[in-house]
Design an enzyme around this catalytic site. Structure first.
Site, mmCIF file in Angstrom:
data_model
loop_
_atom_site.group_PDB
_atom_site.id
_atom_site.type_symbol
_atom_site.label_atom_id
_atom_site.label_comp_id
_atom_site.label_asym_id
_atom_site.label_seq_id
_atom_site.Cartn_x
_atom_site.Cartn_y
_atom_site.Cartn_z
ATOM 1 N N LYS A 62 0.830 -1.205 0.000
ATOM 2 C CA LYS A 62 0.000 0.000 0.000
ATOM 3 C C LYS A 62 0.866 1.257 0.000
ATOM 4 C CE LYS A 62 -3.819 -2.432 2.160
ATOM 5 N NZ LYS A 62 -4.478 -2.837 3.414
ATOM 6 N N GLN A 65 -4.651 -1.570 9.473
ATOM 7 C CA GLN A 65 -4.484 -2.891 8.867
ATOM 8 C C GLN A 65 -5.052 -3.969 9.788
ATOM 9 O OE1 GLN A 65 -3.212 -3.630 5.708
ATOM 10 N NE2 GLN A 65 -4.006 -5.644 6.206
ATOM 11 N N ASP A 109 -11.340 2.681 3.766
ATOM 12 C CA ASP A 109 -11.623 1.248 3.625
ATOM 13 C C ASP A 109 -13.107 0.987 3.404
ATOM 14 O OD1 ASP A 109 -9.449 -0.499 3.552
ATOM 15 O OD2 ASP A 109 -9.128 -0.410 5.707
#
Length: 282
Positions: free
Chosen positions: A52, A96, A119
């Site tokens: 990422k 994460q 997200d």
């Protein structure tokens, strides 16, 4: 014989478009920035976070990295999220997953400002999706919609079956397909006569986490088959939930594993971050 949907190429096209967007922002003296928080030493998570960060750098998004020790308390993590929520230089916040067992993932997701929830996991954004309002959408299903649109697959009026009902893929996938005017059925482990149901699908999305579970008997002639799975076969080789070789000649379009859905997830994360930066700069 199926046409292969090349997720790598489509993701690359999206990243190139985002480079142009971040360049325009930079010309206005603005910058997109994504905060990535990693708690602990999970090897797979470290790889995802590194990927990422590299993707952010490629498209011109500033990466704010926070790598915290395994014993970080929930209170400490929530304090960091609150700080980032109020930081005008941070446009997106990504924590994460999975988190260490002593931290409540729901509490962490709920603590993120919905306007920085790139997200698409916050209940506010999930609720917006369910009633048709604009908001951030979970990256994998939104990436699948882009795969279909950019491959010229018509969704309007088509019958779609989604196998899998997870909060991250199955449920938002069904809502996005409804938004495109498909007629949608969600199937799962308790669905009766699954093969018969799948054989009615013009578009079949498979996200069940069982290697090569779907073979040609599940496929209608000419169906579009999207494989979300990331599994290992009996030889340890990466494969999907669909038996690709067995299905290939029966489908009209199909995604490979790897190189299909996977690259789109990070591409849509970057897309959400740039969209957030544009909204917050107005």
């Amino acid at each position: 014989m199926a046409q292969i949907i090349d997720g790598k190429k489509i993701a690359a096209d999206i990243r190139n478009e985002l480079k142009e967007e971040t360049a325009r922002l930079a010309a206005e003296g603005k910058e997109a920035a994504l905060a990535v928080i990693l708690v602990g030493e999970n090897p797979a998570s470290k790889v995802y976070v590194r990927n990422k960060k590299n993707a952010c750098e490629e498209v011109g998004i500033k990466s704010l990295s926070y790598e915290l020790p395994e014993n970080t308390s929930q209170a400490e993590l929530l304090e960091l999220i609150d700080k980032l929520n109020h930081d005008d230089k941070c446009n997106g916040i990504l924590v994460q997953l999975p988190l260490p067992k002593h931290i409540d993932e729901d509490a962490v997701i709920n603590a993120i400002d919905p306007d920085k929830d790139v997200d698409g996991f916050h209940p506010v954004n999930v609720g917006k999706l369910s009633i048709g309002l604009e908001g951030f959408v979970s990256c994998t299903p939104s990436g699948i919609i882009q795969l279909l649109k950019r491959s010229g697959v018509e969704m309007d009026g088509k019958r779609a079956v989604v196998i899998g009902r997870s909060n991250i893929v199955g449920k938002p996938m069904a809502l996005l397909l409804l938004r495109e005017n498909a007629t949608v059925t969600v199937a799962h482990s308790h669905t009766n006569e699954l093969k018969e149901l799948c054989r009615q699908a013009d578009i079949l999305i498979v996200a069940i986490g069982r290697a090569k579970f779907v073979d040609h008997e599940y496929i209608k002639d000419g169906a579009v088959v999207i494989d979300v799975g990331m599994d290992r076969d009996e030889n340890g080789k990466l494969c999907g939930d669909v038996d690709y070789d067995d299905v290939f000649d029966k489908a009209s379009f199909i995604t490979p594993v790897p190189g299909g859905v996977g690259p789109m997830t990070i591409a849509m994360l970057l897309y959400n971050c740039v969209a957030s930066a544009k909204d917050q700069s107005r």
